[in-house]
Design an enzyme around this catalytic site. Structure first.
Site, PDB file in Angstrom:
ATOM      1  N   SER A 295       0.228 -30.443 -14.760  1.00 35.70           N
ATOM      2  CA  SER A 295       0.246 -30.302 -16.210  1.00 35.70           C
ATOM      3  C   SER A 295      -0.446 -31.471 -16.913  1.00 35.70           C
ATOM      4  CB  SER A 295       1.698 -30.141 -16.679  1.00 35.70           C
ATOM      5  OG  SER A 295       1.762 -29.825 -18.043  1.00 35.70           O
ATOM      6  N   ASP A 306     -14.251 -35.415 -15.561  1.00 32.61           N
ATOM      7  CA  ASP A 306     -15.371 -34.685 -16.157  1.00 32.61           C
ATOM      8  C   ASP A 306     -16.291 -35.595 -16.947  1.00 32.61           C
ATOM      9  OD1 ASP A 306     -14.513 -32.363 -15.033  1.00 32.61           O
ATOM     10  OD2 ASP A 306     -13.808 -31.423 -16.891  1.00 32.61           O
ATOM     11  N   LYS A 320      -1.340 -26.572 -12.621  1.00 31.96           N
ATOM     12  CA  LYS A 320      -0.580 -25.996 -13.728  1.00 31.96           C
ATOM     13  C   LYS A 320      -1.397 -26.160 -15.005  1.00 31.96           C
ATOM     14  CE  LYS A 320       3.709 -26.306 -16.395  1.00 31.96           C
ATOM     15  NZ  LYS A 320       3.012 -26.575 -17.674  1.00 31.96           N
TER      16      LYS A 320
END
Length: 462
Positions: A295, A306, A320
């Protein structure tokens, strides 16, 4: 037609429509209520009505995704405590591995009323306020230990063959979510590696209401006085979305952090970094994850990966990629934990692992190339032991000798594998943790590349 009659017709129509819509909403609830009454009145054995209600709610949420659940009355308060990072009690972690034996103390928290009263790891709780609790379960014992602030609870513990009576004042217990590598002589966290103080080390255990403020304080105190930073998210199952967003913003000058989409794939919210960082862009960062990082942990790891702001080290995360809202029921006494959106990392991918997902499918956050490092059971046990003892020095006193023996054996084994050559590992996290060692190597490699690039810069003639 008189206007008065027209008004009456319109009012009648509106009232009828309201009744119809109300009936449509109430019809399913009436069906569940009728079933509860029939079972309660006619089932062959007596059954608690609250138990029936919980079973009905669990049945409804069972066909949704695995992150939806009904939080009943007795669990909702504990859930709120975990998010607010505080509760009223005596400040101990307890366990009950054997249900036939009393609940025992794992450790009293540092600075807690329990520690001040003399409670020790391994104590078995046998009486609370004169009541025998030796045969009660963990939930029942925990409920009796909690109570209003500034009240006293009288606890009898069994230590070895003795029973000791303790008088403990209840107070507000604050749970830490940002911790360091070890505690110093003043019981304060040190946010640098014991083996290499030039590397800053911060471990997040959850993403609660206070996590962002805790981390901001730590990074401000460090003031970029380190050659690299390790952000350890292993075992962190997540928490609040906004805490994850705020933490990402401490490392990024600009760019998308995360976006959320609701039913139909419609973009609901987008979160972008604001100008200014707490960690300088020239400081290498390594994020550690494992299969229990979920999460909010995955939001942070995916975002920094990224944007190439951090290298991710460890093993693939849990997967998740959904957002849950806590919707109060019964006037705030219970709640429904319901998935309301999916979140997407800056690359536009959703990392959620659906029930039928296969290992080769795209889900979770993967470590960077050549950064996948797993831990065997023996190493994980030793590392968990070190974390517990670093967090709670009272644990270390009883097992310091064994810890030294274990680490010495590990060092000897390492020396043998290298043919008796090489530098001896110091006692600390680096000597036990191959994931941490790989992260430090990645930080050093990143700095070496930067230094080489700087050396190749030819100054212009003045």
């Amino acid at each position: 037609m008189p206007s008065r009659n027209l008004n009456i017709i319109l009012l009648t129509f509106c009232f009828s429509l309201l009744c119809f819509l109300t009936h449509r909403r109430a019809k399913p609830a009436m069906l569940v209520g009728d079933a509860l009454d029939l079972i309660n009145n006619h089932y062959v054995d007596p059954i608690d009505e609250e138990t029936l209600l919980i079973a009905a709610m669990n049945g409804m949420t069972s066909i949704l995704d695995q992150n939806c659940e009904y939080i009943p009355l007795d669990a909702y308060a504990s859930f709120q405590d975990s998010m607010s990072q505080e509760f009223a009690g005596i400040g101990i972690y307890v366990e009950q591995p054997d249900l036939t034996k009393p609940v025992r103390v794992v450790t009293p928290l540092v600075g807690s009323p329990a520690l001040r009263a003399g409670m020790m790891p391994g104590d078995e709780i046998v009486k609370i306020d004169g009541e025998d609790v030796a045969k009660l379960n963990l939930k029942e014992v925990s409920a009796r230990l909690k109570g209003p602030i500034n009240t006293v609870v009288y606890v009898v513990v069994r230590r070895d063959d003795q029973e000791l009576s303790l008088s403990i004042d209840r107070s507000t217990i604050e749970l830490e979510s940002v911790i360091g590598d070890y505690r110093d002589a003043k019981n304060e966290w040190v946010y640098r590696l014991e083996d290499d103080p030039s590397i800053a080390y911060v471990r997040l255990t959850s993403f609660g209401e206070k996590t962002e403020g805790e981390l901001r304080t730590v990074l401000t105190q460090l003031n970029n006085d380190f050659r690299g930073l390790v952000l350890d998210l292993r075992g962190n199952s997540g928490g609040l979305l906004y805490a994850a967003v705020d933490i990402c913003d401490m490392f990024l000058e600009r760019g998308r952090i995360v976006s959320t989409r609701i039913r139909g794939g419609k973009v609901y919210d987008e979160f972008d970094a604001q100008a200014g960082t707490l960690v300088s862009n020239d400081k290498p960062v390594a994020v550690l994850i494992d299969g229990n990082s979920a999460s909010a942990s995955e939001i942070v790891a995916a975002c920094l990966q990224d944007h190439q702001r951090a290298v991710v080290v460890g093993t693939r995360s849990y997967g998740k990629g959904t957002v849950q809202n806590i919707l109060p029921l019964q006037y705030g006494r219970s709640a429904l934990r319901l998935t309301v959106a999916r979140y997407y990392r800056p690359s536009g991918k959703n990392i959620h692992r659906v029930k039928e997902a296969k290992p080769e499918d795209e889900w979770g956050v993967r470590p960077n190339d050549e950064m996948e490092v797993s831990l065997d059971e023996t190493t994980l046990e030793k590392l968990s032991k070190r974390w517990r003892e670093a967090s709670y020095p009272s644990l270390a006193a009883s097992s310091a000798l064994q810890l030294h023996v274990d680490e010495q054996a590990l060092e000897n084994e390492s020396t043998e594998k290298e043919g008796g050559e090489g530098e001896e590992l110091s006692v600390g996290g680096l000597s036990l943790d191959p994931v941490l060692r790989r992260a430090v190597e990645a930080i050093d490699a990143d700095r070496a590349i930067d230094d080489e690039q700087n050396d190749n810069v030819v100054p212009a003639a003045a």
